[in-house]
Write an enzyme that holds these catalytic residues in place. Structure first.
Site, mmCIF file in Angstrom:
data_model
loop_
_atom_site.group_PDB
_atom_site.id
_atom_site.type_symbol
_atom_site.label_atom_id
_atom_site.label_comp_id
_atom_site.label_asym_id
_atom_site.label_seq_id
_atom_site.Cartn_x
_atom_site.Cartn_y
_atom_site.Cartn_z
ATOM 1 N N HIS A 4 0.930 -1.249 -0.036
ATOM 2 C CA HIS A 4 -0.097 0.135 -0.078
ATOM 3 C C HIS A 4 0.813 1.393 0.028
ATOM 4 C CE1 HIS A 4 -3.642 -2.364 1.845
ATOM 5 N NE2 HIS A 4 -3.351 -2.815 0.625
ATOM 6 N N ASP A 28 -2.953 -2.720 -5.274
ATOM 7 C CA ASP A 28 -2.150 -3.705 -4.818
ATOM 8 C C ASP A 28 -1.125 -4.052 -5.872
ATOM 9 O OD1 ASP A 28 -2.968 -4.167 -2.216
ATOM 10 O OD2 ASP A 28 -4.063 -6.027 -2.749
ATOM 11 N N HIS A 78 -0.779 -10.991 -5.104
ATOM 12 C CA HIS A 78 0.602 -10.458 -4.690
ATOM 13 C C HIS A 78 1.638 -11.564 -5.444
ATOM 14 C CE1 HIS A 78 -0.717 -7.271 -2.228
ATOM 15 N NE2 HIS A 78 -1.697 -8.133 -1.591
ATOM 16 N N HIS A 105 -9.070 -1.850 -5.405
ATOM 17 C CA HIS A 105 -8.081 -2.336 -4.763
ATOM 18 C C HIS A 105 -7.055 -3.236 -5.251
ATOM 19 C CE1 HIS A 105 -6.179 -2.686 -0.771
ATOM 20 N NE2 HIS A 105 -6.056 -3.942 -0.891
ATOM 21 N N HIS A 110 40.495 -2.142 -42.239
ATOM 22 C CA HIS A 110 39.896 -2.540 -41.088
ATOM 23 C C HIS A 110 38.750 -3.301 -40.960
ATOM 24 C CE1 HIS A 110 38.687 -2.389 -36.662
ATOM 25 N NE2 HIS A 110 40.147 -2.282 -36.392
#
Length: 465
Positions: free
Chosen positions: A79, A264, A287, A260, A365
């Site tokens: 949070h 999260d 999560h 919410h 080169h």
């Protein structure tokens, strides 16, 4: 123009209890120097050990995100990270005297309010971005979890939740540049299903949970015996079920639960440690999925190596074409190594050099395997650096830049005829007394080919006699 890093204008403090531990917590978020990121410091432990807010330190995701490094362990970090990161804080030191962030009212509302009150200050360093270049997917099929990110110029998120719940139903929530995070997302509270309470209590979790800091969703009829049990759990005498929620709860928005989940997700995505340019779609995120997806992105970043800071669009007109470049640089054929400039601000430049087989260096080169000499890659970075440095002085045509030193030179990949070199240079210190320090990089096809730190001196040209 590059976006600068930011930190808080002054410290902000919070007190409350931990959702799962139930212990009293005092937490202060302090301004921090640029490039330090967000770091938690356990001031209640000996020597105040710290742990950076990065996904590599995630050790637990059961009902919250826990990070740990040595003796420093902090739970439920999502949070405060959501509020800090989404509202623009790149660097902060978080002093905390307990193993868990205070739950407050179950949302990030108070965190967001305090950030708005004190404001932010801009720092000198540029923000770091992960620019998504290809679609990436993370799924847990048996749980209906999916997180997908697509290339985009901005960071946007769409979240969908469906738990086969007749109370919640299907809910959606979005974050885009036009959303007001503090008003629309931060106030949305954490939630739990009633049937999950007993298992969580047996796991020794939610000791600090109550009906003031969480939404309890009730799917099925509740008996009087169950109500009596709930009264004991929450230490309340007036427990009741109304509209599918405990205690006649008033939702702060019709899709508060989806919002919410978005809150999260933003906190967990902050654990990447850098901003994201990409469009995210997430179904039933949690999560574990959020943090595993961040680890997947970290793996992709390390696999792909460093990417250009600026996007080159060949279809767009140059900011400076080769004739305008010649007005700023004294170099001419065969040593002018900047064809055009496509990005330019006070501290950074993006330029292009098209490598062709007709250039004289390839004669020797190498005759049978032409390779752009490394010294010319460094010279190209120096010339691009010269453009931004000389633009800081009046009458730049009267000055030239000369090498003083070259450090940290790394050659990663060959550059050959047919390649388009994207040259980038960034001033890392203010120009003082005619001395400039610059980090230069050369990319081919988005892959880093060469990098170096260059110090140069601005010198006035001798006037012809």
């Amino acid at each position: 123009m590059q976006t600068k890093q930011q930190t808080l204008a002054s410290p902000i403090s919070f007190s409350g209890k931990g959702l799962h531990t139930g212990v009293k917590v005092n937490m202060t978020v302090l301004p921090a120097p640029e490039n330090s990121g967000i770091v938690f410091r356990r001031i209640d432990l000996e020597n105040s050990p710290s742990v950076p807010a990065l996904c590599e330190y995630v050790t637990d995701t059961s009902r919250g995100t826990t990070i740990e490094k040595g003796p420093a362990r902090i739970s439920t970090v999502e949070h405060i990270l959501s509020a800090l990161w989404t509202m623009g804080v790149d660097n902060a030191m978080i002093d905390i005297d307990a193993p868990e962030v205070p739950i407050m009212d179950g949302s990030a509302r108070e965190y967001a309010q305090k950030i708005l009150e004190v404001g932010l200050v801009e720092q000198k360093a540029d923000r770091k971005y992960y620019e998504v270049t290809e679609k990436q997917v993370y799924t847990i099929p048996d749980k209906g979890v999916a997180i997908i990110i697509y290339p985009d110029d901005e960071f946007t998120v769409s979240v969908h939740v469906d738990y086969n719940s007749k109370v919640i139903g299907n809910q959606y929530a979005t974050l885009d540049p036009f959303n007001d995070y503090a008003q629309q997302i931060a106030p949305c509270r954490t939630f739990v299903f009633l049937h999950e309470l007993e298992p969580l209590l047996k796991m020794n979790l939610i000791k600090g949970g109550d009906l003031d800091n969480s939404i309890v969703v009730v799917e099925n009829p509740v008996s009087e015996e169950q109500l009596e049990h709930l009264k004991k759990i929450f230490h309340k005498d007036d427990i009741r079920v109304t509209g599918g929620y405990l205690n006649n709860l008033q939702l702060r928005s019709s899709n508060e639960l989806a919002r919410h989940k978005l809150l999260d997700l933003l906190g967990d995505f902050a654990l990447l440690g850098m901003r994201i340019k990409g469009r995210v779609w997430a179904s039933r995120p949690g999560h574990y999925a959020n943090t595993e997806f961040m680890k997947q992105l970290i793996h992709a970043i390390r696999r792909d190596g460093e990417k250009p800071a600026f996007r080159y669009r060949p279809d767009k007109p140059a900011l400076l074409d080769v004739n305008e470049v010649r007005k700023l640089l004294p170099h001419r054929y065969p040593f002018l190594l900047v064809d055009k400039v496509f990005y330019l601000d006070n501290n950074s430049i993006g330029a292009i050099k098209n490598v062709t087989a007709n250039e004289p260096q390839f004669t020797g080169h190498f005759p049978t395997e032409p390779v752009m000499p490394g010294v010319l890659l460094v010279e190209a970075m120096a010339q691009a650096s010269g453009i931004i440095v000389l633009k800081s002085v009046e009458h730049p045509e009267e000055y030239s830049t000369y090498f003083l030193r070259i450090d940290n030179v790394r050659f990663k990949h060959k550059v050959v005829p047919g390649d388009t070199m994207q040259i980038e240079a960034h001033i890392i210190e203010p120009v003082r007394r005619g001395i400039a320090s610059v980090v230069g990089k050369v990319f081919v096809g988005g892959v880093l080919a060469c990098e170096a730190t260059i110090m140069a001196q601005i010198v006035r040209n001798k006037k012809p006699e």
